[in-house]
Motif scaffolding. Structure first.
Motif, PDB file in Angstrom:
ATOM      1  N   ARG A  27      59.481  28.127  -0.343  1.00 53.16           N
ATOM      2  CA  ARG A  27      60.622  27.384   0.142  1.00 53.16           C
ATOM      3  C   ARG A  27      61.651  28.369   0.701  1.00 53.16           C
ATOM      4  O   ARG A  27      62.053  29.303   0.007  1.00 53.16           O
ATOM      5  CB  ARG A  27      61.230  26.554  -0.983  1.00 53.16           C
ATOM      6  CG  ARG A  27      62.255  25.552  -0.548  1.00 53.16           C
ATOM      7  CD  ARG A  27      62.687  24.682  -1.715  1.00 53.16           C
ATOM      8  NE  ARG A  27      61.570  23.889  -2.241  1.00 53.16           N
ATOM      9  CZ  ARG A  27      61.728  22.946  -3.172  1.00 53.16           C
ATOM     10  NH1 ARG A  27      62.947  22.671  -3.645  1.00 53.16           N
ATOM     11  NH2 ARG A  27      60.680  22.267  -3.605  1.00 53.16           N
ATOM     12  N   THR A  83      57.151  16.499  10.667  1.00 50.77           N
ATOM     13  CA  THR A  83      55.936  16.950  11.326  1.00 50.77           C
ATOM     14  C   THR A  83      56.162  16.983  12.827  1.00 50.77           C
ATOM     15  O   THR A  83      56.543  15.971  13.420  1.00 50.77           O
ATOM     16  CB  THR A  83      54.757  16.021  10.997  1.00 50.77           C
ATOM     17  OG1 THR A  83      54.580  15.959   9.575  1.00 50.77           O
ATOM     18  CG2 THR A  83      53.470  16.526  11.643  1.00 50.77           C
ATOM     19  N   GLN A  92      59.851  23.890   3.256  1.00 49.98           N
ATOM     20  CA  GLN A  92      58.653  24.478   2.672  1.00 49.98           C
ATOM     21  C   GLN A  92      57.438  23.979   3.427  1.00 49.98           C
ATOM     22  O   GLN A  92      57.134  22.782   3.406  1.00 49.98           O
ATOM     23  CB  GLN A  92      58.550  24.125   1.188  1.00 49.98           C
ATOM     24  CG  GLN A  92      57.422  24.841   0.477  1.00 49.98           C
ATOM     25  CD  GLN A  92      57.532  24.714  -1.036  1.00 49.98           C
ATOM     26  OE1 GLN A  92      58.224  23.855  -1.572  1.00 49.98           O
ATOM     27  NE2 GLN A  92      56.850  25.597  -1.744  1.00 49.98           N
ATOM     28  N   ALA A  93      56.780  24.894   4.112  1.00 43.74           N
ATOM     29  CA  ALA A  93      55.558  24.571   4.828  1.00 43.74           C
ATOM     30  C   ALA A  93      54.368  24.690   3.873  1.00 43.74           C
ATOM     31  O   ALA A  93      54.460  25.382   2.852  1.00 43.74           O
ATOM     32  CB  ALA A  93      55.382  25.512   6.018  1.00 43.74           C
ATOM     33  N   PRO A  94      53.264  24.020   4.187  1.00 46.98           N
ATOM     34  CA  PRO A  94      52.090  24.081   3.294  1.00 46.98           C
ATOM     35  C   PRO A  94      51.652  25.513   3.021  1.00 46.98           C
ATOM     36  O   PRO A  94      51.500  26.308   3.955  1.00 46.98           O
ATOM     37  CB  PRO A  94      51.024  23.318   4.081  1.00 46.98           C
ATOM     38  CG  PRO A  94      51.797  22.395   4.948  1.00 46.98           C
ATOM     39  CD  PRO A  94      53.041  23.140   5.323  1.00 46.98           C
ATOM     40  N   GLY A  95      51.489  25.846   1.756  1.00 45.89           N
ATOM     41  CA  GLY A  95      51.029  27.169   1.371  1.00 45.89           C
ATOM     42  C   GLY A  95      52.067  28.264   1.457  1.00 45.89           C
ATOM     43  O   GLY A  95      51.746  29.438   1.268  1.00 45.89           O
ATOM     44  N   LYS A  96      53.315  27.889   1.746  1.00 51.47           N
ATOM     45  CA  LYS A  96      54.367  28.889   1.876  1.00 51.47           C
ATOM     46  C   LYS A  96      55.492  28.632   0.883  1.00 51.47           C
ATOM     47  O   LYS A  96      55.568  27.576   0.271  1.00 51.47           O
ATOM     48  CB  LYS A  96      54.907  28.895   3.309  1.00 51.47           C
ATOM     49  CG  LYS A  96      53.888  29.318   4.354  1.00 51.47           C
ATOM     50  CD  LYS A  96      54.524  29.509   5.705  1.00 51.47           C
ATOM     51  CE  LYS A  96      53.521  30.028   6.720  1.00 51.47           C
ATOM     52  NZ  LYS A  96      54.153  30.261   8.059  1.00 51.47           N
ATOM     53  N   THR A 108      57.346  22.325  11.279  1.00 53.03           N
ATOM     54  CA  THR A 108      56.709  21.376  10.384  1.00 53.03           C
ATOM     55  C   THR A 108      56.807  21.856   8.938  1.00 53.03           C
ATOM     56  O   THR A 108      56.415  22.987   8.619  1.00 53.03           O
ATOM     57  CB  THR A 108      55.233  21.190  10.766  1.00 53.03           C
ATOM     58  OG1 THR A 108      55.159  20.572  12.061  1.00 53.03           O
ATOM     59  CG2 THR A 108      54.508  20.315   9.754  1.00 53.03           C
ATOM     60  N   ALA A 109      57.360  21.006   8.086  1.00 47.21           N
ATOM     61  CA  ALA A 109      57.573  21.363   6.678  1.00 47.21           C
ATOM     62  C   ALA A 109      58.181  20.165   5.954  1.00 47.21           C
ATOM     63  O   ALA A 109      58.580  19.186   6.584  1.00 47.21           O
ATOM     64  CB  ALA A 109      58.506  22.562   6.564  1.00 47.21           C
ATOM     65  N   GLN A 123      59.522  14.803   4.780  1.00 47.42           N
ATOM     66  CA  GLN A 123      58.531  15.479   5.605  1.00 47.42           C
ATOM     67  C   GLN A 123      58.917  15.421   7.079  1.00 47.42           C
ATOM     68  O   GLN A 123      59.247  14.357   7.601  1.00 47.42           O
ATOM     69  CB  GLN A 123      57.151  14.830   5.420  1.00 47.42           C
ATOM     70  CG  GLN A 123      56.063  15.390   6.315  1.00 47.42           C
ATOM     71  CD  GLN A 123      55.642  16.786   5.923  1.00 47.42           C
ATOM     72  OE1 GLN A 123      55.409  17.075   4.748  1.00 47.42           O
ATOM     73  NE2 GLN A 123      55.534  17.685   6.905  1.00 47.42           N
TER      74      GLN A 123
END
Length: 116
Positions: free
Chosen positions: A45, A113, A39-43, A91-92, A111
């Motif tokens: 899973r 990155t 799960q990336a930021p704002g997206k 990145t997620a 995490q």
């Protein structure tokens, strides 16, 4: 008590490798399908890769085919995700999931990155 504990995340440069582990306890690991999600930021899973209970069958989302390898060691009750040629878009937060019929268990996530 059911537990899935992911480890192995961190910061890696583009093109580098990383191996994630998912250690299971509290259920019969060898009878569960294991799946890695991210799960990336704002997206949402999304599924990354899955492996059957025996380890014979695997599947991958197109974006990671040829770069990621999912595996499992039923004796060690652990699933793995070997990630090579990592890209910034990988990145997620990565989660492992164990599923058998209606039963589904999740880890807390680790995490990853990818950045220079």
């Amino acid at each position: 008590q059911v537990q899935l504990v992911e480890s192995g995340g961190g910061l890696v440069q583009p093109g580098g490798p990383l191996r994630l582990s998912c250690a299971a306890s509290g259920f019969i690991f060898s009878t569960y399908t294991m799946t890695w999600y991210r799960q990336a930021p704002g997206k949402e899973r999304d599924v990354v890769a899955g492996i059957s209970s025996s380890g014979i069958s695997t599947n991958y989302v197109d974006s990671v085919k040829g770069r990621f390898t999912i595996s499992r060691d039923n004796a060690k009750r652990t699933a793995y995700l070997q990630m090579n040629s990592l890209k910034p878009e990988d990145t997620a937060v990565y989660f492992c999931n164990a599923r058998r019929g209606p039963q589904s268990y999740w880890g807390q996530g680790t995490q990853v990155t990818v950045s220079s």
